[in-house]
Design a protein around this motif. Structure first.
Motif, short mmCIF file in Angstrom:
data_model
loop_
_atom_site.label_atom_id
_atom_site.label_comp_id
_atom_site.label_asym_id
_atom_site.label_seq_id
_atom_site.Cartn_x
_atom_site.Cartn_y
_atom_site.Cartn_z
N ALA A 29 1.74 5.72 4.38
CA ALA A 29 2.81 4.97 3.69
C ALA A 29 2.38 3.51 3.63
CB ALA A 29 4.13 5.12 4.42
N PRO A 30 1.78 3.08 2.52
CA PRO A 30 1.28 1.71 2.44
C PRO A 30 2.44 0.70 2.42
CG PRO A 30 1.17 2.72 0.29
CD PRO A 30 1.62 3.79 1.25
N LEU A 31 2.11 -0.53 2.72
CA LEU A 31 3.13 -1.57 2.80
C LEU A 31 3.18 -2.44 1.55
CD1 LEU A 31 2.56 -2.58 6.52
CD2 LEU A 31 4.21 -0.96 5.57
N ASP A 32 2.64 -1.95 0.45
CA ASP A 32 2.61 -2.71 -0.80
C ASP A 32 4.01 -2.87 -1.38
OD1 ASP A 32 -0.07 -2.35 -0.33
OD2 ASP A 32 -0.36 -0.91 -1.95
N GLY A 33 4.23 -4.02 -2.01
CA GLY A 33 5.49 -4.25 -2.73
C GLY A 33 6.71 -3.96 -1.89
N GLY A 34 7.66 -3.28 -2.49
CA GLY A 34 8.92 -2.97 -1.82
C GLY A 34 8.83 -1.81 -0.84
N ASN A 35 7.67 -1.16 -0.75
CA ASN A 35 7.56 -0.01 0.14
C ASN A 35 7.73 -0.40 1.61
OD1 ASN A 35 7.26 2.86 -0.19
ND2 ASN A 35 5.34 2.70 0.93
N ARG A 36 7.34 -1.61 1.96
CA ARG A 36 7.53 -2.10 3.34
C ARG A 36 9.01 -2.06 3.72
NH1 ARG A 36 4.85 -5.98 6.68
NH2 ARG A 36 3.29 -6.20 5.05
N PHE A 37 9.87 -2.54 2.83
CA PHE A 37 11.31 -2.59 3.11
C PHE A 37 11.91 -1.18 3.12
CE2 PHE A 37 10.17 -6.71 1.40
CZ PHE A 37 10.67 -7.54 2.39
N LYS A 38 11.45 -0.35 2.19
CA LYS A 38 11.94 1.04 2.15
C LYS A 38 11.56 1.78 3.42
CE LYS A 38 11.36 1.24 -2.86
NZ LYS A 38 10.55 1.86 -3.93
N LEU A 39 10.31 1.61 3.85
CA LEU A 39 9.85 2.28 5.07
C LEU A 39 10.60 1.78 6.29
CD1 LEU A 39 7.93 4.23 6.51
CD2 LEU A 39 6.22 2.38 6.57
N ALA A 40 10.78 0.47 6.38
CA ALA A 40 11.52 -0.10 7.52
C ALA A 40 12.95 0.44 7.55
CB ALA A 40 11.53 -1.62 7.45
N SER A 41 13.58 0.55 6.40
CA SER A 41 14.96 1.07 6.33
C SER A 41 15.02 2.53 6.76
CB SER A 41 15.51 0.91 4.91
OG SER A 41 15.58 -0.45 4.55
N LEU A 81 -10.46 3.73 0.09
CA LEU A 81 -9.57 4.48 -0.79
C LEU A 81 -8.35 3.62 -1.12
CD1 LEU A 81 -9.63 7.41 -1.86
CD2 LEU A 81 -8.30 8.07 0.11
N ILE A 82 -8.00 3.59 -2.37
CA ILE A 82 -6.82 2.85 -2.83
C ILE A 82 -5.68 3.84 -2.99
CG2 ILE A 82 -5.88 1.46 -4.72
CD1 ILE A 82 -8.82 0.49 -5.18
N PHE A 83 -4.51 3.48 -2.46
CA PHE A 83 -3.37 4.39 -2.46
C PHE A 83 -3.02 4.87 -3.87
CE2 PHE A 83 1.19 5.36 -2.48
CZ PHE A 83 1.25 6.30 -1.47
N ALA A 84 -2.96 3.96 -4.83
CA ALA A 84 -2.60 4.34 -6.20
C ALA A 84 -3.58 5.37 -6.77
CB ALA A 84 -2.54 3.11 -7.10
N ASP A 85 -4.85 5.21 -6.46
CA ASP A 85 -5.85 6.18 -6.93
C ASP A 85 -5.66 7.53 -6.24
OD1 ASP A 85 -6.94 4.17 -8.50
OD2 ASP A 85 -8.54 3.71 -7.06
N ALA A 86 -5.41 7.49 -4.93
CA ALA A 86 -5.20 8.74 -4.18
C ALA A 86 -3.96 9.48 -4.69
CB ALA A 86 -5.09 8.45 -2.69
N ILE A 87 -2.90 8.75 -4.98
CA ILE A 87 -1.67 9.36 -5.51
C ILE A 87 -1.93 9.98 -6.88
CG2 ILE A 87 0.56 8.71 -6.58
CD1 ILE A 87 0.98 9.24 -3.71
#
Length: 157
Positions: free
Chosen positions: A43-55, A118-124
């Motif tokens: 679960a990368p911490l890019d953009g808003g994902n950090r806040f979503k993961l923390a929540s 590995l870049i997350f966007a590429d892996a996805i």
């Protein structure tokens, strides 16, 4: 393939719209027959994902406060972090609200970054969708899963 504890955790991530990728043994098991018990998630911490993961982690901690990593805040999330649930043998509630034991080996590891080129966007973009118990997850491609597994083994040796 997921146990009930893992299913509930993935549902929590889904509720908070956390972007993640199933990696490790579970991804390999999806592609080739391989024994595994735990669930590894990137679960990368890019953009808003950090806040979503923390929540999501805060919500999980409210539901299961004895499972470790209590009080995770956005400021605590950083690269190269591995969060493990549960840290010890504990109990959780199944879908019928019956308490069941869960061991650390049957739990979840969340990695905020990986030690592979590995870049997350590429892996996805190469991932396959997997629907399990009405939850849709992204599973790392076989090539990426093997690459990540090798990188993790090299990092730990």
């Amino acid at each position: 393939m997921l146990n009930e504890y893992q299913r509930q955790f993935v549902a929590c991530l889904t509720d908070f719209k956390v972007e993640y990728l199933v990696i490790g043994g579970m991804a390999l098991k999806h592609h080739i027959e391989r024994p595994t018990r735990d669930l590894d998630l990137w679960a990368p911490l890019d953009g808003g994902n950090r806040f979503k993961l923390a929540s999501a982690l805060k919500q999980w901690g409210k539901r299961y406060p004895l499972h470790g990593q209590v009080g995770i805040e956005v400021c605590h999330l950083e690269a190269n972090l591995q969060i493990h649930y549960p840290e010890d043998e504990v109990y959780f509630f199944d879908s019928q609200n019956k308490p069941l034991p869960i061991l650390p080996d049957d739990g979840i590891d969340i990695l905020t970054s990986v030690h592979a080129d590995l870049i997350f966007a590429d892996a996805i973009s190469r991932a396959s969708k997997w629907v399990h118990n009405n939850l849709t997850m992204q599973i790392a491609s076989l090539k990426d899963a093997k690459r990540l597994k090798r990188a993790g083994e090299n990092q730990s040796s």
